[in-house]
Design an enzyme around this catalytic site. Sequence first.
Site, PDB file in Angstrom:
ATOM      1  N   GLN A 125       0.440  -1.187   0.017  1.00 24.95           N
ATOM      2  CA  GLN A 125       0.186  -0.239   0.485  1.00 24.95           C
ATOM      3  C   GLN A 125       0.595   1.225   0.178  1.00 24.95           C
ATOM      4  O   GLN A 125       1.723   1.673   1.211  1.00 24.95           O
ATOM      5  CB  GLN A 125      -0.714  -0.184   1.561  1.00 24.95           C
ATOM      6  CG  GLN A 125      -2.095   0.866   1.600  1.00 24.95           C
ATOM      7  CD  GLN A 125      -2.201   1.668   2.766  1.00 24.95           C
ATOM      8  OE1 GLN A 125      -1.710   0.552   3.792  1.00 24.95           O
ATOM      9  NE2 GLN A 125      -3.336   2.268   2.841  1.00 24.95           N
ATOM     10  N   GLY A 126       0.745   1.598  -1.125  1.00 26.07           N
ATOM     11  CA  GLY A 126       1.586   3.214  -1.173  1.00 26.07           C
ATOM     12  C   GLY A 126       1.003   4.667  -1.226  1.00 26.07           C
ATOM     13  O   GLY A 126       0.749   5.492  -1.820  1.00 26.07           O
ATOM     14  N   GLU A 172      -5.220   9.402  17.651  1.00 29.26           N
ATOM     15  CA  GLU A 172      -5.699  10.567  17.488  1.00 29.26           C
ATOM     16  C   GLU A 172      -6.908  10.635  16.840  1.00 29.26           C
ATOM     17  O   GLU A 172      -7.467  10.780  16.598  1.00 29.26           O
ATOM     18  CB  GLU A 172      -4.505  11.797  17.223  1.00 29.26           C
ATOM     19  CG  GLU A 172      -3.874  11.919  19.000  1.00 29.26           C
ATOM     20  CD  GLU A 172      -2.836  11.255  19.437  1.00 29.26           C
ATOM     21  OE1 GLU A 172      -2.594  10.400  17.921  1.00 29.26           O
ATOM     22  OE2 GLU A 172      -2.702  10.345  20.232  1.00 29.26           O
ATOM     23  N   SER A 177       1.168   6.551   2.410  1.00 28.16           N
ATOM     24  CA  SER A 177       2.132   7.265   3.311  1.00 28.16           C
ATOM     25  C   SER A 177       3.115   7.481   2.448  1.00 28.16           C
ATOM     26  O   SER A 177       3.813   7.384   1.898  1.00 28.16           O
ATOM     27  CB  SER A 177       2.326   6.977   4.547  1.00 28.16           C
ATOM     28  OG  SER A 177       1.136   6.086   5.246  1.00 28.16           O
ATOM     29  N   SER A 195       4.368  -1.474   4.089  1.00 27.87           N
ATOM     30  CA  SER A 195       4.599  -2.670   4.565  1.00 27.87           C
ATOM     31  C   SER A 195       4.614  -3.507   3.507  1.00 27.87           C
ATOM     32  O   SER A 195       3.532  -3.618   2.213  1.00 27.87           O
ATOM     33  CB  SER A 195       3.467  -3.561   5.534  1.00 27.87           C
ATOM     34  OG  SER A 195       3.209  -2.021   6.329  1.00 27.87           O
ATOM     35  N   GLU A 230      -9.226  -1.794   4.855  1.00 24.15           N
ATOM     36  CA  GLU A 230      -8.692  -1.878   6.604  1.00 24.15           C
ATOM     37  C   GLU A 230      -8.555  -2.013   7.559  1.00 24.15           C
ATOM     38  O   GLU A 230      -8.201  -2.699   8.775  1.00 24.15           O
ATOM     39  CB  GLU A 230      -7.580  -0.638   5.904  1.00 24.15           C
ATOM     40  CG  GLU A 230      -5.905  -0.771   7.091  1.00 24.15           C
ATOM     41  CD  GLU A 230      -5.183   0.073   6.809  1.00 24.15           C
ATOM     42  OE1 GLU A 230      -5.394   1.581   6.319  1.00 24.15           O
ATOM     43  OE2 GLU A 230      -3.885   0.223   6.757  1.00 24.15           O
TER      44      GLU A 230
END
Length: 376
Positions: A121-122, A359, A124, A156, A239
């Site tokens: 998963q690209g 958060e 961030s 990951s 997710e």
Amino acid sequence: MDLRDTPEEATFREELRSWVEQNLTNEVRRGRFEEAGRDWSRKLHEAGYAGLTWPKEYGGAGAPYSHQAIFLEEMARAEAPPHLGVIGLGMAGPTIIAHGTETHKKERLEKILSTEEIWCQGFSEPDAGSDLSAVRTTAIRDGDEFVVNGQKVWSSFAHIADWCILVTRSDPESQRHAGLTYLIVDMHSPGVEVRPLRQITGEAEFNEIFFTDVRVPVDNVLGEVGGGWGVAMTTLLHERGTLGFALTAGLESQIRKLIALAKERGATEVQRDAIAREWIGLQAVRYTNYRSLTTLMKTGIPGPEGSGAKLWWSEANQRVTKLALELLGPEAQLIGENGYWQHQQLRSRGNTIEAGTSEILRNIIAERVLGLPRSR
Ligand SMILES: Cc1cc2nc3c(=O)[nH]c(=O)nc-3n(C[C@H](O)[C@H](O)[C@H](O)COP(=O)(O)OP(=O)(O)OC[C@H]3O[C@@H](n4cnc5c(N)ncnc54)[C@H](O)[C@@H]3O)c2cc1C
């Protein structure tokens, strides 16, 4: 809602348990992560347990979501390794099912189930984590292709991945949620460079990915050009939404190990009280999961309640592993024979960051579950 298994669900659970007993050998448990993971994942696929809710025409079992929940619970209780295609199964696949073309579905989905293709998963970037709308990796159209340049981070499985779900900015003039395009990118394309990052545990399970003039066919867009934000939200809901059962069952097995440790080593009144509180919290989150499952079964889309299970699990896992180290006393400073609790405590630090920080999840629960006013 009746929380007991229906007779049909009970049969499914029983068959699954006996399949796990026969197939989850010590070699699978102790094997090296990648090789053992591939073998185990292939076995799951051949037995029809990978992609339980996916449509039959793309290699799935077309089963109800309750079967998926039972599957996740049973796997966590048996402490079975996960299917190696965690991101393909939990995120890329469901996003392709929701937004992909017939060609995407035919070419990609079954290979996710069989682990022939591993996904990463690209999303961030160094300056876009919680705020995904700050993505700066560009995808500039050139004829029938996009030319991708930029950097992703914390991806990951990228070091073993064949494909990547990539959020890019296709309109360089655009701001925030507009002008984003969601691509599926072949990780073996020229110009893709993966650099592993070492974590506090000593392992390197996530990576930086650098894209330099990577050419991606326009046919690899999921959804509309410029409509990437909506597609990315589908990925994020899946997710967090479908993981709840696995996380809760994993937490249960962790708390059971903690109880065994307390019996073996002895625990103070305060520690016993803390263990009992973790057990009570676990029961509460279990029922929240049933609520999420009801939403999913009614709508086919995971609801925002999934954020609650992820939030609870991640913070509870940090408390439980810390308690275990307390019970070990000074011995906790030595890795000892297997260093299980030490490893678990170090790995748990990332739990409150990955898949949405605590958060951010509290903001989602406040706004979308409780209906409180937006924070900004
Ligand atoms: C083990 C692990 C695996 C990961 N795997 C992947 C992966 O496969 N693919 C991928 O794309 N990413 C992955 N990530 C990245 C992860 O999604 C991000 O780290 C996460 O979204 C936080 O982004 P950030 O690190 O940029 O922190 P920031 O967004 O910079 O946040 C810094 C701090 O500010 C707080 N904060 C930020 N915004 C707000 C706000 N609006 N209100 C209140 N507080 C706020 C955050 O909670 C945090 O404490 C992984 C991370 C970890 C730890």
